[in-house]
Design a protein around this motif. Structure first.
Motif, PDB file in Angstrom:
ATOM      1  N   ALA A 106     -10.981  -0.278  -1.020  1.00 48.68           N
ATOM      2  CA  ALA A 106     -10.586   1.041  -0.516  1.00 48.68           C
ATOM      3  C   ALA A 106     -11.133   2.160  -1.401  1.00 48.68           C
ATOM      4  O   ALA A 106     -11.514   3.225  -0.908  1.00 48.68           O
ATOM      5  CB  ALA A 106      -9.067   1.130  -0.430  1.00 48.68           C
ATOM      6  N   THR A 107     -11.187   1.907  -2.708  1.00 44.07           N
ATOM      7  CA  THR A 107     -11.731   2.909  -3.633  1.00 44.07           C
ATOM      8  C   THR A 107     -13.203   3.173  -3.336  1.00 44.07           C
ATOM      9  O   THR A 107     -13.655   4.324  -3.322  1.00 44.07           O
ATOM     10  CB  THR A 107     -11.566   2.429  -5.085  1.00 44.07           C
ATOM     11  N   LEU A 108     -13.970   2.115  -3.108  1.00 44.76           N
ATOM     12  CA  LEU A 108     -15.393   2.268  -2.795  1.00 44.76           C
ATOM     13  C   LEU A 108     -15.597   2.905  -1.425  1.00 44.76           C
ATOM     14  O   LEU A 108     -16.556   3.654  -1.214  1.00 44.76           O
ATOM     15  CB  LEU A 108     -16.092   0.910  -2.855  1.00 44.76           C
ATOM     16  N   ALA A 109     -14.703   2.619  -0.486  1.00 43.44           N
ATOM     17  CA  ALA A 109     -14.853   3.151   0.866  1.00 43.44           C
ATOM     18  C   ALA A 109     -14.630   4.655   0.926  1.00 43.44           C
ATOM     19  O   ALA A 109     -15.224   5.337   1.771  1.00 43.44           O
ATOM     20  CB  ALA A 109     -13.879   2.445   1.817  1.00 43.44           C
ATOM     21  N   THR A 110     -13.791   5.175   0.036  1.00 40.48           N
ATOM     22  CA  THR A 110     -13.445   6.602   0.109  1.00 40.48           C
ATOM     23  C   THR A 110     -14.659   7.528  -0.025  1.00 40.48           C
ATOM     24  O   THR A 110     -14.896   8.359   0.855  1.00 40.48           O
ATOM     25  CB  THR A 110     -12.383   6.942  -0.951  1.00 40.48           C
ATOM     26  N   PRO A 111     -15.461   7.436  -1.084  1.00 39.98           N
ATOM     27  CA  PRO A 111     -16.627   8.330  -1.163  1.00 39.98           C
ATOM     28  C   PRO A 111     -17.669   8.050  -0.091  1.00 39.98           C
ATOM     29  O   PRO A 111     -18.370   8.970   0.351  1.00 39.98           O
ATOM     30  CB  PRO A 111     -17.176   8.077  -2.571  1.00 39.98           C
ATOM     31  N   VAL A 112     -17.793   6.782   0.323  1.00 42.64           N
ATOM     32  CA  VAL A 112     -18.761   6.454   1.375  1.00 42.64           C
ATOM     33  C   VAL A 112     -18.389   7.168   2.670  1.00 42.64           C
ATOM     34  O   VAL A 112     -19.245   7.774   3.345  1.00 42.64           O
ATOM     35  CB  VAL A 112     -18.823   4.931   1.592  1.00 42.64           C
ATOM     36  N   LEU A 113     -17.120   7.130   3.035  1.00 45.24           N
ATOM     37  CA  LEU A 113     -16.664   7.829   4.238  1.00 45.24           C
ATOM     38  C   LEU A 113     -16.802   9.338   4.076  1.00 45.24           C
ATOM     39  O   LEU A 113     -17.232  10.037   4.998  1.00 45.24           O
ATOM     40  CB  LEU A 113     -15.208   7.461   4.531  1.00 45.24           C
ATOM     41  N   ALA A 114     -16.442   9.849   2.900  1.00 43.31           N
ATOM     42  CA  ALA A 114     -16.503  11.298   2.677  1.00 43.31           C
ATOM     43  C   ALA A 114     -17.938  11.811   2.740  1.00 43.31           C
ATOM     44  O   ALA A 114     -18.181  12.949   3.164  1.00 43.31           O
ATOM     45  CB  ALA A 114     -15.873  11.643   1.334  1.00 43.31           C
TER      46      ALA A 114
ATOM     47  N   ALA B 127      -6.122   2.941  -1.537  1.00 42.50           N
ATOM     48  CA  ALA B 127      -6.616   2.634  -2.877  1.00 42.50           C
ATOM     49  C   ALA B 127      -5.561   2.942  -3.936  1.00 42.50           C
ATOM     50  O   ALA B 127      -5.313   2.134  -4.840  1.00 42.50           O
ATOM     51  CB  ALA B 127      -7.893   3.431  -3.150  1.00 42.50           C
ATOM     52  N   VAL B 128      -4.923   4.089  -3.809  1.00 43.15           N
ATOM     53  CA  VAL B 128      -3.924   4.494  -4.790  1.00 43.15           C
ATOM     54  C   VAL B 128      -2.691   3.583  -4.722  1.00 43.15           C
ATOM     55  O   VAL B 128      -2.167   3.136  -5.752  1.00 43.15           O
ATOM     56  CB  VAL B 128      -3.520   5.962  -4.569  1.00 43.15           C
ATOM     57  N   GLY B 129      -2.224   3.297  -3.508  1.00 38.47           N
ATOM     58  CA  GLY B 129      -1.038   2.454  -3.357  1.00 38.47           C
ATOM     59  C   GLY B 129      -1.255   1.043  -3.863  1.00 38.47           C
ATOM     60  O   GLY B 129      -0.416   0.490  -4.588  1.00 38.47           O
TER      61      GLY B 129
ATOM     62  N   SER C 180       0.811  -1.222   0.000  1.00 40.72           N
ATOM     63  CA  SER C 180       0.000   0.000   0.000  1.00 40.72           C
ATOM     64  C   SER C 180       0.837   1.261   0.000  1.00 40.72           C
ATOM     65  O   SER C 180       0.286   2.360   0.058  1.00 40.72           O
ATOM     66  CB  SER C 180      -0.924   0.004   1.226  1.00 40.72           C
ATOM     67  N   HIS C 181       2.186   1.115  -0.052  1.00 37.83           N
ATOM     68  CA  HIS C 181       3.092   2.254   0.069  1.00 37.83           C
ATOM     69  C   HIS C 181       2.861   2.933   1.427  1.00 37.83           C
ATOM     70  O   HIS C 181       2.452   4.093   1.497  1.00 37.83           O
ATOM     71  CB  HIS C 181       2.885   3.261  -1.067  1.00 37.83           C
ATOM     72  N   PRO C 182       3.100   2.205   2.518  1.00 34.13           N
ATOM     73  CA  PRO C 182       2.676   2.680   3.844  1.00 34.13           C
ATOM     74  C   PRO C 182       3.316   3.979   4.302  1.00 34.13           C
ATOM     75  O   PRO C 182       2.673   4.769   4.994  1.00 34.13           O
ATOM     76  CB  PRO C 182       3.056   1.521   4.773  1.00 34.13           C
ATOM     77  N   GLU C 183       4.583   4.230   3.929  1.00 41.07           N
ATOM     78  CA  GLU C 183       5.243   5.437   4.423  1.00 41.07           C
ATOM     79  C   GLU C 183       4.590   6.713   3.878  1.00 41.07           C
ATOM     80  O   GLU C 183       4.162   7.569   4.665  1.00 41.07           O
ATOM     81  CB  GLU C 183       6.742   5.412   4.110  1.00 41.07           C
ATOM     82  N   PRO C 184       4.493   6.880   2.547  1.00 38.10           N
ATOM     83  CA  PRO C 184       3.818   8.090   2.069  1.00 38.10           C
ATOM     84  C   PRO C 184       2.349   8.129   2.455  1.00 38.10           C
ATOM     85  O   PRO C 184       1.798   9.212   2.707  1.00 38.10           O
ATOM     86  CB  PRO C 184       4.004   8.028   0.550  1.00 38.10           C
ATOM     87  N   ALA C 185       1.694   6.964   2.501  1.00 37.94           N
ATOM     88  CA  ALA C 185       0.279   6.942   2.901  1.00 37.94           C
ATOM     89  C   ALA C 185       0.117   7.451   4.327  1.00 37.94           C
ATOM     90  O   ALA C 185      -0.777   8.256   4.624  1.00 37.94           O
ATOM     91  CB  ALA C 185      -0.281   5.530   2.772  1.00 37.94           C
ATOM     92  N   ALA C 186       0.984   6.984   5.210  1.00 34.26           N
ATOM     93  CA  ALA C 186       0.919   7.432   6.604  1.00 34.26           C
ATOM     94  C   ALA C 186       1.245   8.913   6.719  1.00 34.26           C
ATOM     95  O   ALA C 186       0.620   9.642   7.504  1.00 34.26           O
ATOM     96  CB  ALA C 186       1.878   6.603   7.466  1.00 34.26           C
ATOM     97  N   ALA C 187       2.226   9.377   5.929  1.00 34.70           N
ATOM     98  CA  ALA C 187       2.616  10.784   5.991  1.00 34.70           C
ATOM     99  C   ALA C 187       1.469  11.692   5.540  1.00 34.70           C
ATOM    100  O   ALA C 187       1.131  12.671   6.213  1.00 34.70           O
ATOM    101  CB  ALA C 187       3.852  11.024   5.125  1.00 34.70           C
TER     102      ALA C 187
END
Length: 308
Positions: free
Chosen positions: A120-128, A80-82, A41-48
């Protein structure tokens, strides 16, 4: 374009899951697969990015529940992006021998990674949408922009545009999600967009050779190492200047001192590398300078007083 990305992910989902057949043997194997999926998921940039989003949400006045919603939404979009990136780039990563990429290393399958990316892609707009429609629309647009970078814009002269749009959408989403906040400040959105554009050139610098071997020809590859270093540092210095001079009123002494420090960092790191005889064709001075300026920009943003 978005439908094309979804079709490519769907093709990955329908392929045999070789790693999945071996992953069910034991709990330890499943744990390793989960750990590999997190690494994909590319955790370092995602976390940052998620941490900065949470701090910015707190800085603009969100209550605890608002900060939590912002953090969860941004975290979902980053995952989602990672995951989409690693699922789509698995063949390229295998060709160039990237053992740090779990999918290419066979530690987790492309299908599993693609399923996680879709969730994760589907979760993003639902959370927003738990904030309001305007904020959700901006968050969704930022995610779509980032996904379009993964394919097909990564290999086009327009590769910088998704970074610009997605980073610019981040503070816009955070401000719009705050009840009664009104329109996001233009200077804040512009500074974030410049920071994202600079990050694109900086992020590609260490991988220019590997990308060339697999046919990736984004804007940094067309400009070359020298042009990309100049663009990265110039864009991040522009972001710093926007953060110092953009807010209403005269710039603070701290802001001016910070801007001066950002200007001095690139030549000092370059000189230090030359003195220690570590300068090579894969010089890291520019990349480190970009990271240092980015950190300065984030600190300046979070300590510049009321943002809206």
């Amino acid at each position: 374009m978005t439908s094309s990305v979804l079709r490519r992910v769907a093709r990955v989902l329908t392929r045999p899951d070789r790693a999945g057949r071996t992953a069910g043997g034991s709990g330890a194997t499943r744990n390793r697969s989960v750990a590999a999926l997190l690494r994909a998921s590319h955790p370092e940039p995602a976390a940052a990015v998620t941490t900065v989003a949470g701090l910015l949400a707190w800085g603009v006045g969100h209550r605890l529940t608002g900060v939590v919603v912002v953090v969860l939404t941004v975290a979902a979009s980053q995952l989602a992006v990672g995951w989409t990136n690693d699922a789509l780039d698995a063949k390229r990563d295998t060709v160039v021998g990237r053992p740090d990429k779990p999918v290419a290393a066979g530690l987790v399958s492309r299908r599993t990674t693609a399923v996680a990316a879709a969730a994760a892609t589907l979760a993003t707009p639902v959370l927003a949408l738990t904030t309001n429609r305007a904020a959700a629309a901006v968050a969704t647009a930022g995610l779509i922009s980032a996904l379009l970078y993964n394919w097909p814009l990564k290999s086009s002269p327009l590769s910088v545009l998704p970074y610009t749009a997605s980073f610019g959408s981040l503070p816009a989403f955070i401000v719009l999600a705050l009840p009664g906040a009104g329109t996001p400040p233009v200077w804040l959105v512009v500074a974030a967009a410049l920071l994202g554009a600079g990050a694109h050139f900086a992020n590609v610098l260490p991988d220019l050779d590997d990308d060339a071997r697999t046919g990736v020809r984004g804007l940094p590859h067309r400009l070359g190492p020298g042009g990309s270093r100049t663009a990265a540092i110039g864009l991040l210095l522009a972001a710093t200047a926007t953060l110092v001079f953009g807010p209403p009123g005269p710039p603070s002494p701290v802001g001016l001192a910070t801007a001066a420090a950002a200007v001095l960092i690139p030549p000092l790191l370059w000189y230090g590398e030359r003195v220690t005889n570590r300068a090579t064709t894969r010089s890291t001075a520019a990349f480190r300078a970009v990271l240092a300026i980015a950190i300065i920009d984030v600190i300046l943003l979070l300590t510049s007083g009321p943002l809206i």
